[in-house]
Write an enzyme that holds these catalytic residues in place. Structure first.
Site, mmCIF file in Angstrom:
data_model
loop_
_atom_site.group_PDB
_atom_site.id
_atom_site.type_symbol
_atom_site.label_atom_id
_atom_site.label_comp_id
_atom_site.label_asym_id
_atom_site.label_seq_id
_atom_site.Cartn_x
_atom_site.Cartn_y
_atom_site.Cartn_z
ATOM 1 N N ASP A 201 0.832 -1.196 0.000
ATOM 2 C CA ASP A 201 0.000 0.000 0.000
ATOM 3 C C ASP A 201 0.873 1.255 0.000
ATOM 4 O O ASP A 201 1.868 1.326 0.726
ATOM 5 C CB ASP A 201 -0.858 -0.044 1.278
ATOM 6 C CG ASP A 201 -1.935 1.019 1.307
ATOM 7 O OD1 ASP A 201 -2.783 1.011 0.416
ATOM 8 O OD2 ASP A 201 -1.916 1.844 2.246
ATOM 9 N N GLU A 243 1.448 -0.546 -5.053
ATOM 10 C CA GLU A 243 0.471 0.489 -5.362
ATOM 11 C C GLU A 243 1.249 1.802 -5.428
ATOM 12 O O GLU A 243 1.636 2.351 -4.388
ATOM 13 C CB GLU A 243 -0.596 0.581 -4.260
ATOM 14 C CG GLU A 243 -1.713 1.529 -4.661
ATOM 15 C CD GLU A 243 -2.271 2.378 -3.522
ATOM 16 O OE1 GLU A 243 -3.297 3.028 -3.740
ATOM 17 O OE2 GLU A 243 -1.671 2.417 -2.430
HETATM 18 C C1 NOJ Z 1 -4.563 3.055 -0.484
HETATM 19 C C2 NOJ Z 1 -5.700 2.117 -0.348
HETATM 20 O O1 NOJ Z 1 -5.986 1.524 -1.594
HETATM 21 C C3 NOJ Z 1 -6.863 2.894 0.207
HETATM 22 O O2 NOJ Z 1 -8.038 2.143 0.200
HETATM 23 C C4 NOJ Z 1 -6.507 3.366 1.594
HETATM 24 O O3 NOJ Z 1 -7.533 4.180 2.096
HETATM 25 C C5 NOJ Z 1 -5.200 4.152 1.578
HETATM 26 N N1 NOJ Z 1 -4.168 3.523 0.820
HETATM 27 C C6 NOJ Z 1 -4.687 4.333 2.973
HETATM 28 O O4 NOJ Z 1 -4.152 3.121 3.432
#
Ligand code: NOJ
Length: 562
Positions: A201, A243
């Protein structure tokens, strides 16, 4: 080698345990329920499951606010259940990836509690503090509209703390070697529990320098190499899927020039331009995005997706393009998320039109990379726009037309099930679709089967062929003397194209249709005339096998004789 780099051609299916299947009837999905659905997933043909966060959490951001990295939240089961699940997945040849949320913790994490209450605690320096309110505290929010600042005052600590996301998600001081060591420990723990990797993430923020004096953060890319090396030592086939919604210019910094950093990254650039292409029936900006993200190390791979659990971010499009997508797919304010993007699921965006959904999915399965499907999209599930923010597209899986879509036996499911309108579980569910040969579910199963038989997409190099029509994308892949060709007509009207797919080689006389019987044969000048119906698509093997060529000639002879 081919089998080792399994992620080059995987089919990844993303789900959240809490909304998938409830086995104990408490209204919340759980690992036992998920285990019961492993055969469904196996039947669909997915080769890897990506689980959204399931560790102990107050769940104020759907689990992306973790309070204990080494445990399963009791609402989903126990660690024992998790191990049973990874074992069951492994038995079916399905790998498990899990979310790794280490840019921040929950403010309820014991580390943060100690950090805020005791300035001498070792955990104080695990977070990012400032004595005074930083002058740029109203900059850099990821959730503008719901988040007003990136620095909040903590009364207990008598200091300001940094949070890139919501205020209940304090950022970890990821430059601190102790924090880095802890991140490796967390990875090691879950590897031992049977996972094959992590969807990491918020990677750009993890590697950013953070602090009150940091106005323009620097990315510390070497951290990515350290993560990868650790994984490789512990378990050679473990991967990180990053991500990182970054500009194409920095992609190679994330992959590493020799492929020594991230194994995979989501291709946000292609994702956003793909939606523009679908909205405008204009593939030219998509081609640019494909070319801009073409370079990648041989061992790296893109994750190709349509929708995920967040909003459809349109930030990389030009203003005019963005407005075109908003107009086509999210015209009303309640479909949008501030100015960030569109919060709907794919099926309602495409008007529930199966031809269009197939087109979009056919593109997802054939663009360069590994496809990542979101649970429920194989059924064409909808959204519930009465729910706040991103929750609208996170409703429970629709299994059957039993109460609450068969998701739970509880009368009050914790996560709502869509029970009204054309996307209600009464109409859209796995049980009904299983019985119809042409349902979205059975189509998805067939396309996954064929995708697995076309390894050229994951391994090969692609070429965009010029068919002189901005509504038609023609992509050819070459790998190990094999070639495949994919045509997609993004226009609602039929298109006729004339093309020479042979790229000046002798092959290309016959295009063998992989999904139907209408193969295409070149005319005398080596060109193929192909009519694609509105939103039509074709998967061809170029050249084909000799016997197919002969067969086609025999068939032609039969027709001539008739
Ligand atoms: C990215 C995630 O995909 C999202 O859903 C989340 O709210 C944020 N990161 C914070 O962790």
């Amino acid at each position: 080698m081919i089998n080792d780099l399994w992620y080059k051609n995987a089919v990844i299916y993303c789900l959240s345990v809490g909304t998938y299947m409830d086995a104990n009837g408490d209204g919340i999905g759980d690992f036992q329920g998920l285990m019961r659905r492993l055969d469904y997933l196996h039947g669909l043909g997915v080769t890897a499951i990506w689980l959204m966060p399931f560790q102990t959490s107050p769940c104020r951001d759907d689990g992306y606010d973790i309070a204990d990295y080494y445990n399963v939240d009791p609402r989903y089961g126990t660690l024992g259940d998790f191990i049973e699940f990874t074992h069951g997945a492994k038995q079916r040849g399905i790998r498990v990836l899990i979310d790794l949320v280490v840019n921040h913790t929950s403010d309820q994490h014991p580390w943060f509690k100690q950090a805020r209450s005791d300035p001498n605690s070792k955990y104080r320096n695990w977070y990012v503090w400032s004595k005074k309110k930083p002058s740029h505290s109203n900059e850099g929010m990821v959730f503008p509209g719901v988040q007003k600042t990136t620095w909040n005052y903590d009364r207990e600590a008598k200091a300001w703390y940094f949070h890139r996301f919501y205020d209940f998600q304090p950022d970890l001081n990821t430059s601190n070697p102790e924090v880095q060591a802890e991140i490796l420990k967390i990875m090691g723990f879950w590897i031992q529990a049977g996972v094959s990797g992590f969807r990491m993430d918020a990677v750009p923020f993890i590697i950013s320098t953070k602090g009150p004096g940091v106005r323009k953060p620097n990315e510390q890319f070497d951290m990515l190499r350290v993560f990868r090396e650790f994984l490789q030592w512990r378990q050679g086939d473990c991967i990180v899927l990053a991500e990182a919604n970054v500009l194409p210019e920095t992609d190679m910094d994330y992959f590493g020039k020799d492929g020594q950093r991230m194994h995979m990254m989501f291709n946000f650039q292609v994702n956003q331009h793909l939606f523009y292409a679908l909205a405008a029936a204009d593939i030219r900006p998509l081609i640019k995005a494909l070319k801009a993200t073409k370079a990648r190390p041989a061992t790296a791979q893109w994750g190709i997706f349509l929708r995920n659990h967040d909003e459809l971010d349109l930030g990389r499009l030009q203003e005019k393009q963005r407005q075109t997508v908003f107009k086509a797919f999210g015209p009303d304010e309640h479909m949008q998320l501030y100015d960030r993007g569109i919060r709907r699921r794919l099926a309602p965006m495409l008007g529930g039109d199966q031809r269009r959904l197939e087109l979009a999915y056919s593109l997802m399965f054939t663009l360069p990379g590994t496809p990542v499907i979101r649970y429920g999209d194989e059924l064409g599930m909808g959204d519930d726009l009465t729910l706040p923010e991103r929750a609208c597209a996170r409703t429970a899986m629709q299994w059957s037309n039993e109460p609450h879509g068969g998701f739970t036996k509880n009368e009050k499911p914790h996560t709502p099930v869509i029970d009204k309108g054309p996307y209600g579980y009464q109409h859209i569910n796995a049980a009904i679709q299983r019985r119809h040969a042409d349902s979205m579910l059975n189509w998805t199963e067939r396309i996954i089967r064929m995708r697995k038989e076309v390894p050229e997409i994951g391994w090969g190099d692609f070429t965009v062929l010029n068919v002189r029509d901005p509504a038609v994308l023609a992509l050819r892949y070459d790998w190990r003397n094999n070639s495949v060709l994919f045509l997609h007509n993004l226009h609602e009207q039929p298109r006729e194209i004339l093309m020479d797919p042979s790229m000046n080689k002798a092959e290309g006389k016959l295009l063998v249709n992989l999904l139907a019987e209408d193969h295409s044969r070149a005319n005398e000048s080596g060109k193929h005339r192909i009519v694609l119906e509105g939103y039509g698509y074709r998967w061809y093997r170029v050249g084909g096998l000799d016997y197919l060529l002969r067969r086609a000639e025999i068939d032609q002879g039969d027709t001539d004789a008739d």
